[in-house]
Write a protein that holds these residues in place. Sequence first.
Motif, PDB file in Angstrom:
ATOM      1  N   ALA A   1      -6.860   3.805  -7.271  1.00 51.44           N
ATOM      2  CA  ALA A   1      -5.909   4.857  -6.905  1.00 51.44           C
ATOM      3  C   ALA A   1      -6.687   6.105  -6.539  1.00 51.44           C
ATOM      4  CB  ALA A   1      -4.942   5.140  -8.045  1.00 51.44           C
ATOM      5  N   GLN A   2      -6.121   6.898  -5.656  1.00 53.55           N
ATOM      6  CA  GLN A   2      -6.761   8.155  -5.279  1.00 53.55           C
ATOM      7  C   GLN A   2      -5.722   9.225  -5.007  1.00 53.55           C
ATOM      8  OE1 GLN A   2      -7.929   5.251  -3.611  1.00 53.55           O
ATOM      9  NE2 GLN A   2      -6.253   5.217  -2.130  1.00 53.55           N
ATOM     10  N   ILE A   3      -6.119  10.458  -5.192  1.00 49.33           N
ATOM     11  CA  ILE A   3      -5.237  11.583  -4.923  1.00 49.33           C
ATOM     12  C   ILE A   3      -5.288  11.891  -3.436  1.00 49.33           C
ATOM     13  CG2 ILE A   3      -4.842  14.037  -5.350  1.00 49.33           C
ATOM     14  CD1 ILE A   3      -5.935  13.574  -8.180  1.00 49.33           C
ATOM     15  N   VAL A   4      -4.125  11.936  -2.820  1.00 48.32           N
ATOM     16  CA  VAL A   4      -4.017  12.208  -1.390  1.00 48.32           C
ATOM     17  C   VAL A   4      -3.950  13.706  -1.137  1.00 48.32           C
ATOM     18  CG1 VAL A   4      -2.600  11.883   0.676  1.00 48.32           C
ATOM     19  CG2 VAL A   4      -2.874   9.996  -0.959  1.00 48.32           C
TER      20      VAL A   4
ATOM     21  N   ALA B   1      -2.020   4.220  -3.950  1.00 43.37           N
ATOM     22  CA  ALA B   1      -2.484   3.034  -4.682  1.00 43.37           C
ATOM     23  C   ALA B   1      -1.924   1.802  -4.000  1.00 43.37           C
ATOM     24  CB  ALA B   1      -2.049   3.076  -6.147  1.00 43.37           C
ATOM     25  N   THR B   2      -2.689   0.738  -3.994  1.00 44.67           N
ATOM     26  CA  THR B   2      -2.195  -0.533  -3.472  1.00 44.67           C
ATOM     27  C   THR B   2      -1.562  -1.298  -4.623  1.00 44.67           C
ATOM     28  OG1 THR B   2      -3.856  -0.602  -1.732  1.00 44.67           O
ATOM     29  CG2 THR B   2      -2.797  -2.674  -2.297  1.00 44.67           C
ATOM     30  N   LEU B   3      -0.237  -1.476  -4.563  1.00 39.25           N
ATOM     31  CA  LEU B   3       0.532  -2.002  -5.684  1.00 39.25           C
ATOM     32  C   LEU B   3       0.542  -3.527  -5.639  1.00 39.25           C
ATOM     33  CD1 LEU B   3       3.551   0.432  -5.259  1.00 39.25           C
ATOM     34  CD2 LEU B   3       1.540   0.760  -6.726  1.00 39.25           C
ATOM     35  N   PRO B   4       0.059  -4.196  -6.688  1.00 36.41           N
ATOM     36  CA  PRO B   4       0.083  -5.658  -6.699  1.00 36.41           C
ATOM     37  C   PRO B   4       1.510  -6.198  -6.611  1.00 36.41           C
ATOM     38  CG  PRO B   4      -1.362  -4.808  -8.417  1.00 36.41           C
ATOM     39  CD  PRO B   4      -0.588  -3.643  -7.879  1.00 36.41           C
ATOM     40  N   ALA B   5       1.651  -7.383  -6.019  1.00 34.90           N
ATOM     41  CA  ALA B   5       2.965  -8.015  -5.896  1.00 34.90           C
ATOM     42  C   ALA B   5       3.516  -8.399  -7.252  1.00 34.90           C
ATOM     43  CB  ALA B   5       2.852  -9.261  -5.012  1.00 34.90           C
ATOM     44  N   ASP B   6       4.839  -8.259  -7.406  1.00 36.71           N
ATOM     45  CA  ASP B   6       5.564  -8.750  -8.583  1.00 36.71           C
ATOM     46  C   ASP B   6       5.066  -8.153  -9.900  1.00 36.71           C
ATOM     47  OD1 ASP B   6       7.112 -10.563  -6.973  1.00 36.71           O
ATOM     48  OD2 ASP B   6       5.351 -11.846  -6.869  1.00 36.71           O
TER      49      ASP B   6
ATOM     50  N   PRO C   1       0.836  -1.201   0.000  1.00 38.04           N
ATOM     51  CA  PRO C   1       0.000   0.000   0.000  1.00 38.04           C
ATOM     52  C   PRO C   1       0.868   1.246   0.000  1.00 38.04           C
ATOM     53  CG  PRO C   1       0.061  -0.963   2.195  1.00 38.04           C
ATOM     54  CD  PRO C   1       0.895  -1.854   1.309  1.00 38.04           C
ATOM     55  N   ALA C   2       0.930   1.925  -1.123  1.00 35.81           N
ATOM     56  CA  ALA C   2       1.776   3.111  -1.267  1.00 35.81           C
ATOM     57  C   ALA C   2       0.917   4.364  -1.228  1.00 35.81           C
ATOM     58  CB  ALA C   2       2.553   3.048  -2.575  1.00 35.81           C
ATOM     59  N   ARG C   3       1.338   5.340  -0.404  1.00 37.32           N
ATOM     60  CA  ARG C   3       0.597   6.599  -0.292  1.00 37.32           C
ATOM     61  C   ARG C   3       1.480   7.798  -0.630  1.00 37.32           C
ATOM     62  NH1 ARG C   3      -4.094   7.074   2.016  1.00 37.32           N
ATOM     63  NH2 ARG C   3      -3.563   9.159   2.801  1.00 37.32           N
ATOM     64  N   GLY C   4       2.599   7.541  -1.327  1.00 36.13           N
ATOM     65  CA  GLY C   4       3.520   8.625  -1.614  1.00 36.13           C
ATOM     66  C   GLY C   4       4.059   8.590  -3.035  1.00 36.13           C
ATOM     67  N   ILE C   5       3.191   8.314  -4.010  1.00 33.50           N
ATOM     68  CA  ILE C   5       3.593   8.360  -5.422  1.00 33.50           C
ATOM     69  C   ILE C   5       3.440   9.814  -5.876  1.00 33.50           C
ATOM     70  CG2 ILE C   5       3.214   7.411  -7.719  1.00 33.50           C
ATOM     71  CD1 ILE C   5       1.720   5.071  -6.282  1.00 33.50           C
ATOM     72  N   VAL C   6       4.545  10.442  -6.226  1.00 28.62           N
ATOM     73  CA  VAL C   6       4.561  11.900  -6.399  1.00 28.62           C
ATOM     74  C   VAL C   6       4.699  12.270  -7.874  1.00 28.62           C
ATOM     75  CG1 VAL C   6       5.747  14.041  -5.777  1.00 28.62           C
ATOM     76  CG2 VAL C   6       5.573  12.173  -4.110  1.00 28.62           C
ATOM     77  N   PHE C   7       3.897  13.248  -8.296  1.00 36.11           N
ATOM     78  CA  PHE C   7       3.945  13.801  -9.653  1.00 36.11           C
ATOM     79  C   PHE C   7       4.090  15.314  -9.576  1.00 36.11           C
ATOM     80  CE2 PHE C   7       1.469   9.950  -9.796  1.00 36.11           C
ATOM     81  CZ  PHE C   7       1.807   9.327 -10.978  1.00 36.11           C
ATOM     82  N   HIS C   8       4.616  15.888 -10.660  1.00 33.53           N
ATOM     83  CA  HIS C   8       4.656  17.337 -10.807  1.00 33.53           C
ATOM     84  C   HIS C   8       4.140  17.660 -12.218  1.00 33.53           C
ATOM     85  CE1 HIS C   8       7.643  16.580  -7.628  1.00 33.53           C
ATOM     86  NE2 HIS C   8       7.218  17.729  -7.140  1.00 33.53           N
ATOM     87  N   ILE C   9       2.966  18.287 -12.265  1.00 33.11           N
ATOM     88  CA  ILE C   9       2.357  18.612 -13.551  1.00 33.11           C
ATOM     89  C   ILE C   9       2.165  20.117 -13.676  1.00 33.11           C
ATOM     90  CG2 ILE C   9       1.167  16.394 -13.686  1.00 33.11           C
ATOM     91  CD1 ILE C   9      -1.420  17.849 -12.880  1.00 33.11           C
ATOM     92  N   ALA C  10       1.848  20.554 -14.891  1.00 34.58           N
ATOM     93  CA  ALA C  10       1.593  21.977 -15.102  1.00 34.58           C
ATOM     94  C   ALA C  10       0.401  22.402 -14.254  1.00 34.58           C
ATOM     95  CB  ALA C  10       1.305  22.237 -16.580  1.00 34.58           C
ATOM     96  N   PRO C  11       0.453  23.584 -13.637  1.00 32.60           N
ATOM     97  CA  PRO C  11      -0.686  24.044 -12.834  1.00 32.60           C
ATOM     98  C   PRO C  11      -1.950  24.095 -13.685  1.00 32.60           C
ATOM     99  CG  PRO C  11       1.235  25.431 -12.451  1.00 32.60           C
ATOM    100  CD  PRO C  11       1.572  24.542 -13.613  1.00 32.60           C
ATOM    101  N   PRO C  12      -3.018  23.434 -13.266  1.00 35.09           N
ATOM    102  CA  PRO C  12      -4.257  23.439 -14.049  1.00 35.09           C
ATOM    103  C   PRO C  12      -4.869  24.836 -14.119  1.00 35.09           C
ATOM    104  CG  PRO C  12      -4.254  21.670 -12.421  1.00 35.09           C
ATOM    105  CD  PRO C  12      -3.111  22.574 -12.077  1.00 35.09           C
ATOM    106  N   ALA C  13      -5.633  25.074 -15.162  1.00 33.72           N
ATOM    107  CA  ALA C  13      -6.352  26.335 -15.291  1.00 33.72           C
ATOM    108  C   ALA C  13      -7.418  26.414 -14.207  1.00 33.72           C
ATOM    109  CB  ALA C  13      -6.990  26.430 -16.675  1.00 33.72           C
TER     110      ALA C  13
END
Length: 397
Positions: A359-362, A379-384, A326-338
């Motif tokens: 998956a959900q946005i934290v 997101a809860t990441l499946p094994a392997d 269970p991962a709660r720290g998958i980080v993205f950087h995108i252009a600021p939305p309008a």
Amino acid sequence: MNKFTLALSMTSALCAIPAFAATTKPLPPIPTLFTTLAAPADPDHFTFVVSGDNRSTGHGYPMPPALNQICLEIGSVRPAFTLWTGDAIEGYGDTPAEANAEYDTFFASAALTQSPMFMAPGNHEFSLDSALLPIYQKRMGALYGSFDYGDSHFIALNTTPVLPDGKISAGGEIDAEQRAWLEADLKANASAKNTFIFLHHYVYGPPDTGSTIDTGFKSTEDRDSLHKLFVQNHVRAVFCGHNHIYWHAAHDGVDYYISGGAGAPLDASPEQGGYLHYVVFHVDGDKVTSEILQPWHLLTTYPQGDAKGLTTETAFVENTNNTEVPARGIVFHIAPPAAGASVTVSAKVSYKKGKIVPAQIVSTHPSADGKSLEVVVAATLPADRTTEVTISSISNR
């Protein structure tokens, strides 16, 4: 698909935990950038990590790379906090300047967890040298103490105390003052739903080769007395280090763990628990479960690059552990939305027939440079498998 409206995303707040309601020695997190505990949404449900023993192979040698990788992966898991069972530096033979430099290195790695960390000192922090004791206290904080999180109580012990003659113990004991405090603290917090204790020297563990002694304490009598106290006070679990392995066993209803695999030289074969690792624990009321994870088995890559000013970005999150994570720290950087735009997230595994991964946005907030929006996903990441996680900015017009 999970949808997160930008206007709402900017109103998140960090709630402080009620401070140490029943302890005379509050244990603060070590001073990284992350020293505030966010209150759990449900006091009976949260995640924490246990690890320790990352010191180098000897005086003057660099910190093992496993430390940095483990902390980076803990950042992806994003627990409420991490408990560290000591031996954060080599210590033995260190000058004060060398010890401080090692602490600097440790703190840089610890900050990668993106969450508070609590420390129980090991023998290497003091190394029989009284000059290193005040350095630990200045850099790390309290030698022992306790804190509350949700409906659970956590206690750190120092098994390398200062002896009555003023010398530093070689380790594996609790001094009388600390023992009296421990007894009082356990009594004062008897109403906690779970009580967890972490310390360096292992209370129970596998005997060393050629030995029948199953403890890291100086005597089995001292160990047995401490264990009796734990049983009497319904301690749920005890987390230890010192032996550079993973090990777990229950004694009289108390679960004992050794987690000493954060980079120090291993003390056993892989079959006997001698492998690099960290352990993720989940509290679910009075139920506690765990996953043993190994470094370099939870890796995130960005095929288009990260922080490129894109409106859509994908991360490949590779989990080659033989357990879901269970991962709660998958980080993205995108252009600021309008203005008025929404940010959406989707996740999938494409292997064979493939499947959708919930998956959900934290959280979202502007990046430090103000040029992008940082989006943190759970997101809860499946094994392997490798999970493809995609963030997109969508206009609502």
